[in-house]
Design a protein around this motif. Structure first.
Motif: not given
Length: 64
Positions: A9-32
């Motif tokens: 997110s553009s709301y995340s500060a630089q560094g750690a403690n950020c939620l990342n999201v990725a779209a997969a080819t199976d149509g589902l989302l991956r969060l980490r």
């Protein structure tokens, strides 16, 4: 190297403690969490949309 194009997110500060999201080819989302990138949660886009809608409707629900 990850096979996913991770975004944060553009709301995340630089560094750690950020939620990342990725779209997969199976149509589902991956969060980490940026501090534990090896652990991923797989969700349907509709489920994530519903969670975000609920949080926006009542943000105090998350703060005990």
């Amino acid at each position: 190297m990850s096979a996913f194009a991770w975004q944060k997110s553009s709301y995340s500060a630089q560094g750690a403690n950020c939620l990342n999201v990725a779209a997969a080819t199976d149509g589902l989302l991956r969060l980490r969490e940026s501090t534990d990138p090896g652990t991923m949660l797989t969700v349907r886009p509709t489920a994530l949309r519903g969670l975000l809608r609920a949080i926006k409707a009542d943000p105090g629900r998350l703060t005990g």
